[in-house]
Design a protein around this motif. Structure first.
Motif, PDB file in Angstrom:
ATOM      1  N   ARG A  51       0.839  -1.215   0.000  1.00 24.23           N
ATOM      2  CA  ARG A  51       0.000   0.000   0.000  1.00 24.23           C
ATOM      3  C   ARG A  51       0.870   1.261   0.000  1.00 24.23           C
ATOM      4  NH1 ARG A  51      -1.459   3.007   4.404  1.00 24.23           N
ATOM      5  NH2 ARG A  51      -1.021   1.336   5.914  1.00 24.23           N
ATOM      6  N   VAL A  77      -7.355   2.156  -0.226  1.00 24.02           N
ATOM      7  CA  VAL A  77      -7.249   0.765  -0.681  1.00 24.02           C
ATOM      8  C   VAL A  77      -8.594   0.062  -0.532  1.00 24.02           C
ATOM      9  CG1 VAL A  77      -6.139  -1.470  -0.265  1.00 24.02           C
ATOM     10  CG2 VAL A  77      -4.799   0.635  -0.164  1.00 24.02           C
ATOM     11  N   SER A  81     -10.720  -1.501  -3.728  1.00 22.07           N
ATOM     12  CA  SER A  81     -10.972  -2.946  -3.773  1.00 22.07           C
ATOM     13  C   SER A  81     -12.394  -3.307  -3.359  1.00 22.07           C
ATOM     14  CB  SER A  81      -9.976  -3.675  -2.865  1.00 22.07           C
ATOM     15  OG  SER A  81     -10.057  -3.196  -1.542  1.00 22.07           O
ATOM     16  N   THR A  82     -13.238  -2.298  -3.091  1.00 19.15           N
ATOM     17  CA  THR A  82     -14.626  -2.491  -2.633  1.00 19.15           C
ATOM     18  C   THR A  82     -14.693  -3.402  -1.405  1.00 19.15           C
ATOM     19  OG1 THR A  82     -15.094  -4.340  -4.146  1.00 19.15           O
ATOM     20  CG2 THR A  82     -15.530  -2.121  -4.970  1.00 19.15           C
ATOM     21  N   TYR A  88     -10.596  -4.084   6.128  1.00 16.66           N
ATOM     22  CA  TYR A  88      -9.218  -3.954   5.645  1.00 16.66           C
ATOM     23  C   TYR A  88      -8.289  -3.538   6.788  1.00 16.66           C
ATOM     24  CZ  TYR A  88      -5.067  -2.565   3.179  1.00 16.66           C
ATOM     25  OH  TYR A  88      -3.751  -2.469   2.775  1.00 16.66           O
ATOM     26  N   ASP A 105      -8.359 -11.454  -4.141  1.00 16.64           N
ATOM     27  CA  ASP A 105      -8.328 -11.118  -5.561  1.00 16.64           C
ATOM     28  C   ASP A 105      -8.512  -9.613  -5.746  1.00 16.64           C
ATOM     29  OD1 ASP A 105      -8.541 -11.838  -8.508  1.00 16.64           O
ATOM     30  OD2 ASP A 105     -10.505 -10.931  -8.199  1.00 16.64           O
ATOM     31  N   ALA A 106      -9.490  -9.028  -5.050  1.00 14.63           N
ATOM     32  CA  ALA A 106      -9.743  -7.597  -5.165  1.00 14.63           C
ATOM     33  C   ALA A 106      -8.563  -6.777  -4.643  1.00 14.63           C
ATOM     34  CB  ALA A 106     -11.021  -7.237  -4.399  1.00 14.63           C
ATOM     35  N   LEU A 107      -7.965  -7.210  -3.542  1.00 14.97           N
ATOM     36  CA  LEU A 107      -6.814  -6.492  -2.989  1.00 14.97           C
ATOM     37  C   LEU A 107      -5.611  -6.582  -3.927  1.00 14.97           C
ATOM     38  CD1 LEU A 107      -7.024  -7.479   0.787  1.00 14.97           C
ATOM     39  CD2 LEU A 107      -7.527  -5.245  -0.231  1.00 14.97           C
ATOM     40  N   ARG A 109      -5.627  -6.734  -7.111  1.00  9.32           N
ATOM     41  CA  ARG A 109      -5.826  -5.796  -8.224  1.00  9.32           C
ATOM     42  C   ARG A 109      -5.625  -4.359  -7.764  1.00  9.32           C
ATOM     43  NH1 ARG A 109      -8.371  -8.822 -12.234  1.00  9.32           N
ATOM     44  NH2 ARG A 109      -9.256 -10.773 -11.466  1.00  9.32           N
ATOM     45  N   ALA A 110      -6.205  -4.023  -6.612  1.00  3.99           N
ATOM     46  CA  ALA A 110      -6.102  -2.649  -6.112  1.00  3.99           C
ATOM     47  C   ALA A 110      -4.658  -2.261  -5.824  1.00  3.99           C
ATOM     48  CB  ALA A 110      -6.960  -2.485  -4.856  1.00  3.99           C
ATOM     49  N   ARG A 118       1.344 -11.570  -6.173  1.00  5.64           N
ATOM     50  CA  ARG A 118      -0.010 -12.112  -6.031  1.00  5.64           C
ATOM     51  C   ARG A 118       0.034 -13.524  -5.434  1.00  5.64           C
ATOM     52  NH1 ARG A 118      -5.142 -11.169  -8.284  1.00  5.64           N
ATOM     53  NH2 ARG A 118      -6.380 -13.073  -8.409  1.00  5.64           N
ATOM     54  N   ARG A 235     -17.125 -11.193  -9.177  1.00  3.05           N
ATOM     55  CA  ARG A 235     -16.572 -10.138 -10.040  1.00  3.05           C
ATOM     56  C   ARG A 235     -17.550  -9.773 -11.158  1.00  3.05           C
ATOM     57  NH1 ARG A 235     -11.109 -10.198 -13.780  1.00  3.05           N
ATOM     58  NH2 ARG A 235     -10.712  -7.961 -13.659  1.00  3.05           N
TER      59      ARG A 235
END
Length: 311
Positions: A51, A77, A81-82, A88, A105-107, A109-110, A118, A235
């Motif tokens: 981050r 963040v 990442s919604t 978080y 997965d969302a984190l 990408r963000a 990854r 997604r």
């Protein structure tokens, strides 16, 4: 003179037997830190480090004069990442919470993680990566060579979730520039709903995406508990158009049929699609697009020439 015996002691003739001495307990050794706790702390430190390395300008956010954080803030963040801010924050604090594959997965990408980062994120999270990037390595080398030998015919390998596992150069430029997308975004269904170039190449897109959603629902019935399937569904549900089709509960099976595309470089092309299953039905398969006419054959040969020339 009487002699005290064990029997007499038990009968009470010689009084109660003395209590045996109980040794004092030894000081307990400090318990080692549980593996899960260590992993959570490593995950927290890794998230903080990723981050803090991302400047806000890189994700389209203003820096502002009062920013003290070297990179993104926690709430930024969470927004990207919604993921809930509190959730978080708990992750960065190493709290004992269960994190799903969808959240990781969302984190990923963000935080703009590369493939190695990854993989590390999912290892620390203790769950399997649902993206197709991890699946490409198990494809037999002979299949990859076959894809190249099929040129100028477009060909690719897809799994049942529409992930594009491998493809030849012509397929990579058939509906746009597939190489421009990261591996985790190379999914026919995702691109059909979110990529303007991919959508523009589909002259009968409305009917095509309806059938794609129906086939995806049919296939998912056998994979409801699998993280990769649940992550893709979560997604896809961020797209309002997909949600509307998903709620119709239509189902369909995959069939070989005619495919038409509007290629931005060579124009309209028409194919007969043939799918060769590489495993159980509705699993991975090799799909080949055979030109239906001489005009299409000439155009895909021209497309291969353009790709070879680097255009």
């Amino acid at each position: 003179m009487s002699v005290s015996t064990p029997e007499a002691a038990r009968s009470g003739s010689a009084g109660p037997a003395p209590e045996p001495a109980v040794p004092a307990p030894e000081p307990a050794a400090p318990a080692p830190a549980p593996a899960d706790s260590v992993r959570r702390q490593e995950l927290a430190a890794f998230l903080r480090s990723r981050r803090e390395r991302i400047p806000p300008e890189r994700v389209g956010l203003p820096r502002g004069p009062r920013r003290r954080t070297p990179g993104l803030r926690r709430e930024e963040v969470a927004h990207l990442s919604t993921v809930g801010v509190t959730w978080y924050t708990w992750l960065e604090q190493g709290r004992a919470i269960r994190v799903s594959a969808q959240v990781l997965d969302a984190l990923g990408r963000a935080l703009m993680l590369d493939s190695s980062e990854r993989a590390h994120l999912f290892a620390l999270g203790g769950t399997a990566d649902p993206t197709p990037a991890a699946e490409t390595t198990v494809l037999p080398e002979g299949i990859r060579k076959m894809l190249g030998r099929l040129e100028p015919f477009p060909a690719c390998v897809q799994n049942a979730r529409y992930d594009i596992v491998a493809y030849n150069r012509v397929y990579g430029r058939l509906l746009g520039d597939l190489d421009a997308h990261p591996p985790e975004d190379r999914n026919c269904m995702w691109l059909a709903f979110t990529d303007p170039d991919w959508a523009a190449a589909m002259p009968d897109r409305e009917e095509t995406v309806r059938l794609m959603v129906a086939r995806f629902r049919s296939r998912m019935a056998g994979h409801l508990a699998e993280p990769a399937w649940k992550a893709l569904l979560a997604r896809m549900r961020t797209c309002a158009e997909f949600r509307a089709l998903w709620e119709r509960h239509e189902v369909a099976r995959a069939v070989d049929d005619t495919k038409h595309f509007r290629n931005p470089q060579v124009g309209m092309v028409s194919f007969t699609y043939h799918g060769l299953w590489l495993g159980p039905a509705e699993g991975a398969r090799l799909g080949t697009y055979v030109p239906r006419d001489e005009e299409t054959r000439a155009r895909v040969e021209r497309l291969l020439g353009l790709v070879t020339a680097g255009r």
